[in-house]
Design an enzyme around this catalytic site. Structure first.
Site, PDB file in Angstrom:
ATOM      1  N   PRO A   2     -26.329 -34.248  28.925  1.00 55.78           N
ATOM      2  CG  PRO A   2     -25.604 -33.415  30.965  1.00 55.78           C
ATOM      3  CD  PRO A   2     -26.464 -34.448  30.347  1.00 55.78           C
ATOM      4  CD  GLU A   3     -24.001 -36.601  23.807  1.00 55.97           C
ATOM      5  OE1 GLU A   3     -23.286 -36.536  22.809  1.00 55.97           O
ATOM      6  OE2 GLU A   3     -24.976 -37.356  23.880  1.00 55.97           O
ATOM      7  NE  ARG A 119     -30.840 -40.266  35.227  1.00 49.63           N
ATOM      8  CZ  ARG A 119     -31.002 -40.498  33.934  1.00 49.63           C
ATOM      9  NH1 ARG A 119     -30.416 -41.527  33.377  1.00 49.63           N
ATOM     10  NH2 ARG A 119     -31.729 -39.721  33.191  1.00 49.63           N
TER      11      ARG A 119
END
Length: 304
Positions: A2-3, A119
């Site tokens: 995700p950017e 993560r």
DNA sequence: TATTTTACCTGAGGGC
DNA sequence: TGCCCTCAGGTAAAAT
């Protein structure tokens, strides 16, 4: 990963369902999901329960939901693999589900906002709002010049109307670091991660290891233009998805992965010159670029 | 002070 | 089949 475009897709998807909604119950399933929060899980849950959300805003890769006490917000960062999903009330647990908010909305009824994160680099927190340094609106989705304290050090993103282009050029001029490192520095420009850094540098024909202060004013301007173009195109296509790492609030993938010119294309022909895209180690990760189109120039003005 | 490196974390995939 | 190793990378703290 995700950017900016991916986080914006999530913010925009979340907004209509959460603005005006009231939290009926909050449950922290894994405390690592609130590492940014200063209090305990129980306190986090108690402070949200019974509260309503007043807005959904974003700066760079951070997003936040205003809380109706007026001076706090629920902030979220998706990290590497975080997802914020909208599910029907009582939906079965998601894989890697870390936090769930049961909400009720006047138009949409009962819903669950699920934070899932493989993560665990992502995190939620309740944070106090502080004034923006420049007095302008804090970011996308808000007119208020207030942002969470944990986001105060984050620079505006290139799509923010209040982004300062002159400050960008001035900052580059005094940085010795590689331009890619500067692109990834969220205190200089926010929202850009490894994928869009590689794409923007490819588009601007700039080698990722070029010292930032060797870029001409023209090259610095060209790079900013390409960063904006890449981010806007990715946003229009719903973001970039690899495997199931990034999805919108409905769990659907984006399409921008089909439009990549450099990132992840090691060995494939450059779309401009046909020579192979190479991959170099960079800051414990990878840089993808074209050695022919993106020459490493170590003298000023060579990149005009 | 400015810049660079490291820790955090899980699952996929390759090699044997 | 199963074990070990490597890789993916955003942020902030730690080190240089």
């Amino acid at each position: 990963m995700p950017e900016l475009p991916e986080v914006e897709v999530v913010r925009a998807g979340l907004a209509p369902a959460v603005i005006g909604a009231t939290v009926v119950a909050a449950s922290v399933i894994d405390e690592r999901a609130i590492t940014r929060h200063e209090g305990t899980a129980a306190e986090f849950e108690a402070r949200l329960t019974g509260r309503s959300f007043t807005g959904a805003a974003r700066r760079g890769k951070f997003l936040w939901l205003g809380i109706d006490d007026g001076d706090h917000a629920l902030i979220g960062h998706l990290g590497m693999s975080g997802q914020l999903l909208l599910r029907p009330a009582g939906a079965p647990p998601e894989r890697h589900e870390r936090v769930r908010l049961d909400i009720v909305h006047a138009q949409h009824g009962e819903l669950a906002v699920v934070f899932a994160d493989q993560r665990t680099f992502g995190s939620l927190a309740i944070d106090v709002l502080v004034p923006t340094a420049d007095g302008a609106a804090a970011g996308w989705g808000t007119d208020a010049a207030l942002l969470p304290s944990q986001v105060a050090h984050i620079a505006r993103d290139p799509l923010d109307p209040a982004f300062d282009d002159r400050l960008w050029r001035a900052t580059l001029a005094r940085k010795n670091s590689a331009i890619k490192r500067v692109l990834l520095d969220q205190t200089v420009v926010s929202g850009v991660g490894n994928i869009y850094a590689d794409e923007s540098l490819w588009a601007a024909r700039i080698h990722p290891e070029t010292p930032a202060n060797l870029l001409s004013t023209r090259a610095a301007r060209r790079l900013l233009t390409e960063v904006r173009a890449v981010l806007e195109k990715a946003l229009a296509e719903g973001g970039t998805s690899f495997d199931a790492q990034y999805v919108n609030v409905n769990g659907q993938a984006g399409y921008f992965a089909h439009s990549l010119n450099a990132y992840g294309r090691t060995g494939q022909p450059c779309a401009r010159c046909g020579r192979p895209i190479v991959r170099d180690a960079f800051m414990n990760r990878s840089s993808h670029f074209c050695r022919h189109c993106q020459r490493l120039a170590l003298a000023a003005r060579a990149l005009g």
